[in-house]
Structures are given as C-alpha cells and as structure tokens.
Scaffold this motif. Structure first.
Motif, PDB file in Angstrom:
ATOM      1  N   GLU A 197       7.579  19.613  35.557  1.00 32.05           N
ATOM      2  CA  GLU A 197       7.874  20.986  35.135  1.00 32.05           C
ATOM      3  C   GLU A 197       9.021  21.036  34.127  1.00 32.05           C
ATOM      4  N   GLY A 198       9.829  19.993  34.093  1.00 29.91           N
ATOM      5  CA  GLY A 198      10.887  19.909  33.098  1.00 29.91           C
ATOM      6  C   GLY A 198      10.477  19.146  31.857  1.00 29.91           C
ATOM      7  N   GLY A 199       9.236  18.616  31.846  1.00 36.40           N
ATOM      8  CA  GLY A 199       8.739  17.918  30.668  1.00 36.40           C
ATOM      9  C   GLY A 199       9.137  16.459  30.596  1.00 36.40           C
ATOM     10  N   GLN A 200       9.321  15.811  31.749  1.00 38.06           N
ATOM     11  CA  GLN A 200       9.692  14.392  31.796  1.00 38.06           C
ATOM     12  C   GLN A 200       8.781  13.699  32.805  1.00 38.06           C
ATOM     13  N   PHE A 201       8.271  12.517  32.413  1.00 41.05           N
ATOM     14  CA  PHE A 201       7.205  11.894  33.187  1.00 41.05           C
ATOM     15  C   PHE A 201       7.469  10.401  33.405  1.00 41.05           C
ATOM     16  N   ALA A 202       7.104   9.931  34.587  1.00 34.70           N
ATOM     17  CA  ALA A 202       7.211   8.506  34.868  1.00 34.70           C
ATOM     18  C   ALA A 202       6.357   7.732  33.866  1.00 34.70           C
ATOM     19  N   GLY A 203       6.937   6.680  33.298  1.00 31.51           N
ATOM     20  CA  GLY A 203       6.220   5.869  32.314  1.00 31.51           C
ATOM     21  C   GLY A 203       6.321   6.374  30.891  1.00 31.51           C
ATOM     22  N   GLN A 204       6.955   7.519  30.686  1.00 31.13           N
ATOM     23  CA  GLN A 204       7.102   8.073  29.338  1.00 31.13           C
ATOM     24  C   GLN A 204       8.094   7.248  28.528  1.00 31.13           C
ATOM     25  N   VAL A 205       7.721   6.937  27.276  1.00 34.53           N
ATOM     26  CA  VAL A 205       8.605   6.156  26.405  1.00 34.53           C
ATOM     27  C   VAL A 205       8.933   6.888  25.105  1.00 34.53           C
ATOM     28  N   GLY A 206       8.422   8.107  24.962  1.00 39.89           N
ATOM     29  CA  GLY A 206       8.735   8.850  23.744  1.00 39.89           C
ATOM     30  C   GLY A 206       8.110  10.221  23.766  1.00 39.89           C
ATOM     31  N   ILE A 207       8.598  11.083  22.894  1.00 35.32           N
ATOM     32  CA  ILE A 207       8.029  12.418  22.727  1.00 35.32           C
ATOM     33  C   ILE A 207       8.212  12.845  21.273  1.00 35.32           C
ATOM     34  N   GLY A 208       7.244  13.583  20.787  1.00 36.89           N
ATOM     35  CA  GLY A 208       7.357  14.140  19.443  1.00 36.89           C
ATOM     36  C   GLY A 208       6.589  15.444  19.384  1.00 36.89           C
ATOM     37  N   TRP A 209       6.907  16.259  18.393  1.00 39.87           N
ATOM     38  CA  TRP A 209       6.118  17.465  18.192  1.00 39.87           C
ATOM     39  C   TRP A 209       6.156  17.903  16.744  1.00 39.87           C
ATOM     40  N   GLY A 210       5.132  18.660  16.414  1.00 44.65           N
ATOM     41  CA  GLY A 210       5.057  19.289  15.108  1.00 44.65           C
ATOM     42  C   GLY A 210       4.752  20.749  15.294  1.00 44.65           C
ATOM     43  N   ASP A 211       5.608  21.621  14.758  1.00 42.68           N
ATOM     44  CA  ASP A 211       5.450  23.072  14.847  1.00 42.68           C
ATOM     45  C   ASP A 211       5.138  23.603  13.449  1.00 42.68           C
ATOM     46  N   THR A 212       3.986  24.233  13.297  1.00 46.16           N
ATOM     47  CA  THR A 212       3.556  24.733  11.998  1.00 46.16           C
ATOM     48  C   THR A 212       3.594  26.252  11.988  1.00 46.16           C
ATOM     49  N   VAL A 213       4.512  26.809  11.229  1.00 48.12           N
ATOM     50  CA  VAL A 213       4.650  28.262  11.126  1.00 48.12           C
ATOM     51  C   VAL A 213       3.539  28.783  10.224  1.00 48.12           C
ATOM     52  N   ARG A 214       2.749  29.739  10.758  1.00 47.58           N
ATOM     53  CA  ARG A 214       1.609  30.265  10.021  1.00 47.58           C
ATOM     54  C   ARG A 214       1.743  31.760   9.710  1.00 47.58           C
ATOM     55  N   GLY A 215       2.864  32.350  10.087  1.00 47.48           N
ATOM     56  CA  GLY A 215       3.068  33.781   9.916  1.00 47.48           C
ATOM     57  C   GLY A 215       3.667  34.318  11.196  1.00 47.48           C
ATOM     58  N   GLU A 216       2.996  35.269  11.810  1.00 49.18           N
ATOM     59  CA  GLU A 216       3.492  35.834  13.049  1.00 49.18           C
ATOM     60  C   GLU A 216       3.393  34.854  14.216  1.00 49.18           C
ATOM     61  N   THR A 217       2.556  33.840  14.076  1.00 53.63           N
ATOM     62  CA  THR A 217       2.425  32.832  15.120  1.00 53.63           C
ATOM     63  C   THR A 217       2.707  31.441  14.558  1.00 53.63           C
ATOM     64  N   THR A 218       3.034  30.527  15.468  1.00 51.80           N
ATOM     65  CA  THR A 218       3.302  29.133  15.113  1.00 51.80           C
ATOM     66  C   THR A 218       2.434  28.229  15.986  1.00 51.80           C
ATOM     67  N   SER A 219       1.739  27.300  15.355  1.00 47.51           N
ATOM     68  CA  SER A 219       0.945  26.318  16.081  1.00 47.51           C
ATOM     69  C   SER A 219       1.837  25.155  16.486  1.00 47.51           C
ATOM     70  N   VAL A 220       1.713  24.758  17.737  1.00 46.79           N
ATOM     71  CA  VAL A 220       2.555  23.697  18.284  1.00 46.79           C
ATOM     72  C   VAL A 220       1.686  22.562  18.790  1.00 46.79           C
ATOM     73  N   GLU A 221       2.072  21.340  18.446  1.00 48.50           N
ATOM     74  CA  GLU A 221       1.444  20.155  19.030  1.00 48.50           C
ATOM     75  C   GLU A 221       2.541  19.243  19.549  1.00 48.50           C
ATOM     76  N   ILE A 222       2.448  18.881  20.810  1.00 48.20           N
ATOM     77  CA  ILE A 222       3.434  18.027  21.458  1.00 48.20           C
ATOM     78  C   ILE A 222       2.747  16.726  21.859  1.00 48.20           C
TER      79      ILE A 222
END
Length: 321
Positions: free
Chosen positions: A244-269
């Motif tokens: 629930e805090g966004g941290q996982f056993a075995g995790q070795v990295g995290i990245g994201w790209g947030d694309t602002v499109r106007g009133e909304t932003t597309s997020v990929e994590i």
C-alpha cells in the motif's frame, strides 16, 4: 519505513525534486576567490556505451529524451544507487492553466533562474540527479547565451576555473558550468559534480546505463514524457514489503513517465523486480487499490517480464499537489 522514497513522497515533494532542485541559489559567493577547480583526468577511460532507445552518443543538446546521457555510474557519487528526474518545461508552460497554481509557480519561479536572469519562457528542460549526498546537481537547457550567464556570474562574484570541453566552469560556494543553451549546476563546488556530469554527457566517463542493467531497463521505457523519474536500489526484503506504500519484496527499481495532455495527465509507473518470479501482481493490486490512486481513473496493471507496469489518468491539477 526505510530509506525508500515512494512515488507518493516524490509527488508530494513536487518542487523539492527537479522543480526546485536547480533553485539552490547563488548565495555565499564571497568564497569565489578560493575557487581553483579540478583539472580533467586525461587518462580517464571512456565509457563502453551501447545505444539505447533514449538516444546515442552523437546526439546533442540536453533534452529530456537524452537525460540518460548525463547519468554517471553511482561510484561517481560514492553511492550504490541514486535517483534522477527530468521535466519538459515547454509542456508545463503550454498547460499552465491546467496545473495547480502553486505547483506551476514552483517550477517557474526559482531562485537560480532569477539570480541568473533566466526567463522561464526561454527554458526547455531540467534534469536533477539526486545522489546520496547533501547536494543535488542539475542540468537546465534552453535559449540562453553562455556569455550572458558568464557576465552575470562575474557580477555575482564568481570566478572562472578550468574549462571542461565546451563548458566554462565558474565557482564560489556553488559550481556552474555553462555553454550556449546548457547550464550545469551543483550546490557544492568542492564535490566536482559539475565536471563529472559534463564529462559523463560527453562520453568520457562511464554512465549509469553501462554498469546497471536495472537502470537501463528503466530508461529504455521512458523518454519523451513531460516528467520522468527513475531510481534503483538493493532488492527489498520481505520485512520491507509494503504494497500500500508502493514498496515490494524483490523490487530493485522504480520509474515513471507522466505525460501532461491538458486537463488530464497520463501516468505510467514501472516497478522493476530482481527476477520475473519476484513480480507479485496480487501485491501490485493492493498498491493500485490504495489511497495513493484515489484521484486516478482508468487504473490498470500488467506484468512485462520482471517489470510490473501500472497505468492511469489523473487530473493535471492534482498532479504533484
């Protein structure tokens, strides 16, 4: 929790990351006369680089798509891992009315910009590199003259040191390297980070992507988004598991790209795991069902090899608020 910095932490910090990391200001210039700089190490071994989707060694400029070329191997910062973040200032300007005003101002109104008399309208991109130290190096690109920056630094009491490639380097309490259209800034002149970043960009020093398959995996996924973030870490243990805090056993990295499109932003994590077997999509579902995604629509998740990919759409005025 441990030293882990979650997406929630970074988003809530907002301007405390790349937005204002370049805004440390130029105070303390009375020490400029002590600045001598460090000579380049002519014997340094060039990086053994391979091409990635993000760009090639022959590319010029400091665009967001080229952020990976500025990232030195972690040893350069005496650490095993560090994070980076990049921002497309042009897209932020184009959508000023969609952002929370405080968030927008945190990017546009910064001490470094005002002290160097840089207009936000003339800036293209910013890249912050956050090593495990007290300083935060930063790169800013845009339409500005190296001569104008040099004149302003001289007025502020900065002294010119040895050049690094096409960059003139100035120092006081902070250190700044500048060429037409690109400025490299580090709060701590003694750390020699500016030279390290420039020489990494020029292909003279080994890059993060040459020494870390995990970082390579992250930067190959993101490039042209408005905001890009990435970090690696030692694999988290079961004791550190906190879906629930966004941290996982075995995790070795995290990245994201947030694309602002106007009133909304597309997020990929992208949540990167040590092995394919470590990916726990049930835990990922706990993550996406948490309060972290309360403002999101169209949230989905999928496994891609050893990466769990989470996508969603968030109102732009909620982004980094």
């Amino acid at each position: 929790m441990n030293q882990y910095i979650s997406r929630r932490d970074v988003l809530r910090a907002g301007a405390a990351t790349v937005g204002t990391g370049v805004a440390g200001g130029l105070a303390g210039c009375e020490q400029a006369e002590q600045f001598t700089g460090g000579e380049d190490d002519a014997d340094a071994e060039p990086a053994d680089e391979t091409e990635t989707e993000s760009g090639t060694d022959s590319d010029t400029g400091g665009t967001v798509a080229q952020y990976w070329t500025w990232l030195p191997q972690p040893d350069a910062f005496d650490t095993g891992h560090y994070s980076f973040e990049s921002i497309d200032y042009g897209v932020v300007r184009d959508h000023e009315s969609e952002f929370n005003p405080e968030v927008y101002d945190s990017y546009a109104d910064k001490a470094l910009f005002s002290e160097l008399e840089l207009a936000f309208a003339d800036l293209d991109h910013g890249i912050e590199i956050g090593p495990a130290s007290e300083t935060s190096p930063a790169i800013v690109t845009g339409s500005f003259s190296a001569d104008d920056i040099a004149d302003r630094l001289t007025e502020l009491g900065y002294a010119e040191g040895p050049t690094v490639g096409e960059y003139s380097v100035y120092g006081g309490d902070a250190e700044i390297g500048v060429t037409d259209g690109t400025l490299v800034y580090a709060e701590n002149a003694a750390a020699d980070y500016v030279r390290t970043l420039i020489r990494t960009r020029n292909g003279e020093l080994t890059r993060y992507t040459a020494t870390s398959a995990d970082m390579t995996s992250l930067v190959e996924r993101f490039g042209s988004e408005t905001f890009v973030y990435g970090s690696t870490n030692d694999a988290y243990t079961e004791a550190e598991h906190d879906p629930e805090g966004g941290q996982f056993a075995g995790q070795v990295g995290i990245g994201w790209g947030d694309t602002v499109r106007g009133e909304t932003t597309s997020v990929e994590i992208a949540i990167l795991f040590e092995t394919v077997a470590d990916v726990d999509m049930d835990a990922i579902s706990q993550y996406t069902d948490s309060d972290l995604f309360a403002a999101y629509d169209s949230v989905s998740s999928a496994q891609d090899g050893r990466t769990a990919v989470v996508s969603g759409i968030v109102p732009t005025d909620e982004l980094y608020s």
